[in-house]
Design an enzyme around this catalytic site. Structure first.
Site, mmCIF file in Angstrom:
data_model
loop_
_atom_site.group_PDB
_atom_site.id
_atom_site.type_symbol
_atom_site.label_atom_id
_atom_site.label_comp_id
_atom_site.label_asym_id
_atom_site.label_seq_id
_atom_site.Cartn_x
_atom_site.Cartn_y
_atom_site.Cartn_z
ATOM 1 N N GLU A 40 61.994 6.161 39.104
ATOM 2 C CA GLU A 40 60.665 5.554 39.157
ATOM 3 C C GLU A 40 59.862 6.244 40.257
ATOM 4 O O GLU A 40 60.422 6.658 41.284
ATOM 5 C CB GLU A 40 60.825 4.063 39.481
ATOM 6 C CG GLU A 40 59.520 3.299 39.656
ATOM 7 C CD GLU A 40 59.770 1.869 40.115
ATOM 8 O OE1 GLU A 40 59.002 0.984 39.707
ATOM 9 O OE2 GLU A 40 60.729 1.629 40.887
ATOM 10 N N LYS A 106 56.158 -0.804 32.806
ATOM 11 C CA LYS A 106 57.013 -1.773 33.503
ATOM 12 C C LYS A 106 56.542 -3.206 33.275
ATOM 13 O O LYS A 106 55.403 -3.549 33.565
ATOM 14 C CB LYS A 106 57.019 -1.448 34.993
ATOM 15 C CG LYS A 106 58.014 -2.241 35.824
ATOM 16 C CD LYS A 106 57.941 -1.746 37.262
ATOM 17 C CE LYS A 106 58.946 -2.415 38.167
ATOM 18 N NZ LYS A 106 58.826 -1.909 39.558
ATOM 19 N N CYS A 142 63.298 -0.368 37.425
ATOM 20 C CA CYS A 142 63.568 -1.024 38.705
ATOM 21 C C CYS A 142 63.782 -2.536 38.614
ATOM 22 O O CYS A 142 64.838 -3.000 38.204
ATOM 23 C CB CYS A 142 62.453 -0.677 39.677
ATOM 24 S SG CYS A 142 62.938 -0.832 41.429
#
Length: 265
Positions: A40, A106, A142
């Site tokens: 990321e 995300k 993440c």
């Protein structure tokens, strides 16, 4: 399936990050990897001026990434940013050697441990499964790793491997949380999980912004039974991993957690 984990530290200098991606991608290709995963925020580390970087350099970055994938002859999976109004979108993009580009935005933003990603980032809405070498692979970023329902959905859509690309925030117990969560998501979704994060700048010596998640290293691959089959330490490194995704089918037969699940799981 043979792939590479490129555990690096990115900085806020996009040109330097591009050079590093180019180097690691070619090394991965030379090792016979079908694709290489970067962390990321590879395009630019989290820090002041992120929106400006995304606005000014997103098109040139995408052009360069497409060229890297084509020149190396493998797919490049990399964390990058784009603009959405006054905020940015946190993306995991996949560049194929044939020039195709796909991405995942995300879903779960990192509003935790005193950091509030939602102040500057627009959340995505849709899970994404892509084809890599004839295999369905799920994409996550993440903080997504803390949400098992996302991984269950990726598995139900046919993925036997989920990629977690991260810039994991440092702190007491955070390495242990990262390792535990990666193995847990593999166990509760009947998938392999490749969890690849930024290296630990305290180990690598790379200068990164002091605020925001900067990485702890310790990337790993877990099989669907929770066994770690490949792992790294804190420094920058390239790891080549080869897995038989048929192991996901064996796990689903032995421990059919998604078939047995209740309560909307």
């Amino acid at each position: 399936m043979k792939f590479a984990l490129a555990q690096i530290n990115s900085t806020t200098t996009v040109a330097d990050n591009l050079d590093k991606v180019r180097d690691y991608a070619h090394r991965a290709a030379e090792a016979g990897a079908e694709f290489v995963v970067f962390p990321e925020a590879t395009m630019s580390a989290f820090g002041p001026g992120l929106r400006r970087v995304a606005e000014e350099q997103v098109q040139s970055w995408r052009t360069e990434m497409a060229q890297v994938a084509t020149a190396a002859g493998l797919s490049v999976i990399v964390g990058e940013f784009a603009i959405s109004g006054e905020k940015v979108i946190n993306l995991l993009a996949v560049y194929s050697p044939n020039g195709e580009r796909r991405d995942y935005a995300k879903i779960h933003l990192y509003d935790a441990f005193g950091f509030k990603e939602s102040d500057t980032v627009v959340a995505g809405e849709d899970p994404v499964v892509i084809d890599l070498g004839g295999e369905d692979v799920g994409l996550t970023l993440c903080y997504d790793i803390r949400f098992p329902k996302l991984f269950a959905e990726l598995s139900r859509r046919g993925a036997r491997l989920a990629i977690v690309s991260a810039a994991w925030g440092a702190g007491k117990g955070k390495v242990e949380q990262w390792q535990t969560l990666a193995r847990a998501r593999a166990l509760d979704s009947n998938m392999f999980v490749a969890a690849l994060g930024q290296a630990d700048p305290e180990v690598s010596g790379v200068e990164v912004p002091k605020k925001g998640p900067t990485g702890v290293g310790h990337s790993l691959v877990s099989d669907p039974f929770g066994h770690v089959i490949s792992s790294l330490e804190g420094d920058e490194a390239l790891e080549i991993v080869e897995v038989d995704l048929g192991g996901a089918d064996k796990a689903a037969e032995a421990i059919p957690v998604l078939t047995n699940a209740k309560l909307g799981y």
